[in-house]
Write a protein that holds these residues in place. Sequence first.
Motif, PDB file in Angstrom:
ATOM      1  N   SER A 144       1.013  26.675 106.085  1.00  0.00           N
ATOM      2  CA  SER A 144       1.418  25.425 106.738  1.00  0.00           C
ATOM      3  C   SER A 144       0.531  24.318 106.198  1.00  0.00           C
ATOM      4  CB  SER A 144       1.187  25.559 108.252  1.00  0.00           C
ATOM      5  OG  SER A 144       1.411  24.328 108.898  1.00  0.00           O
ATOM      6  N   GLY A 188       5.085  20.888 105.772  1.00  0.00           N
ATOM      7  CA  GLY A 188       4.835  19.976 106.890  1.00  0.00           C
ATOM      8  C   GLY A 188       5.780  20.382 108.011  1.00  0.00           C
ATOM      9  N   ILE A 189       6.547  19.423 108.523  1.00  0.00           N
ATOM     10  CA  ILE A 189       7.409  19.752 109.670  1.00  0.00           C
ATOM     11  C   ILE A 189       8.821  20.111 109.221  1.00  0.00           C
ATOM     12  CG2 ILE A 189       8.481  18.792 111.747  1.00  0.00           C
ATOM     13  CD1 ILE A 189       5.883  17.182 112.057  1.00  0.00           C
ATOM     14  N   THR A 192      12.989  23.516 112.968  1.00  0.00           N
ATOM     15  CA  THR A 192      13.499  24.832 113.355  1.00  0.00           C
ATOM     16  C   THR A 192      13.346  24.954 114.873  1.00  0.00           C
ATOM     17  OG1 THR A 192      11.314  25.787 113.187  1.00  0.00           O
ATOM     18  CG2 THR A 192      12.656  25.858 111.192  1.00  0.00           C
TER      19      THR A 192
END
Length: 261
Positions: A144, A188-189, A192
């Motif tokens: 991440s 990153g983001i 989900t």
Amino acid sequence: MDKERMDGRVIVITGGSSGMGAAMAKDFSKRGAKIAVYDLNKEKGQQIVDEIKAKGNIAEFFKVDVTNKQAIEDATNQVEIQLGPLTNWVNSAGISRMVPFLDCSEELWNLTLNVNLKATFLCCQVAISHMLNNGKGEIVNMCSLSGKKPSSWQTIYCASKFGVLGLTQSIAKEFADKNIRLNCICPGIVHTEMWDKLKYEYAKKRNLDPEEVLPYFEKQIPMHRLVDLQDVINAAVFLLTDNSSYLTGQSINLVGGEWMD
Ligand SMILES: NC(=O)c1ccc[n+]([C@@H]2O[C@H](COP(=O)([O-])OP(=O)(O)OC[C@H]3O[C@@H](n4cnc5c(N)ncnc54)[C@H](O)[C@@H]3O)[C@@H](O)[C@H]2O)c1
């Protein structure tokens, strides 16, 4: 030959019932790979596998708690019997919570470290013992941006993902001359199921409406968009195939320019 085909590959995807794991399972099966989904969520995992089979491709679901080594070993022995020699593994099972540091419980520490870090360690051990027998293998660990960049309220998650990076790099070094490569993806983001829950926690941290959270992030990211599932798939295909044959112990930041280390 199309270098992004995955014919003849047998790929275990942990956390394959949801989010990025599910997206990778569906995509890789279309490229010719046989997929084994390991997850706690049988209902969703079976749905993904049924979808793959309905398209004429090959996949099986195994209910596996990835924090349990015996369960991982048993499932992987079954995978080799049912699908053939293991060639690849993606560790995508993970959990994330946003909690102020002083409110973090020891229980949350144990759960997060077990699922995100210990399970990655156990799965890499099982995967590599099979890959050594098969003479080759590639592993991708879902790390991440939080494996590189600290965040308040995500202390435990960051600790687990910083750990995944060190774990991956160290194992990669040990098996670099054994034809086994391990790399990380650091997104990153990605919108989900994980963020369907996290946006409520982040909203509290920033005093936002939960529906404002993802647009807020889009504004901060230099490319002004979140990570697409396709971005993750593209990076994973690259890292799992011979397209990346000289890469091991590396990490790809899928962050739209937000972080450059
Ligand atoms: N979504 C993001 O923004 C984001 C960003 C960076 C990294 N990641 C990481 O990428 C990975 C995938 O994230 P996602 O967003 O697809 O998550 P997700 O919540 O959609 O899916 C995670 C899956 O892991 C499974 N799982 C959890 N604990 C398990 C266990 N003990 N045994 C087996 N399965 C278990 C869940 O059942 C679920 O199906 C995670 O490791 C996450 O930390 C996510």
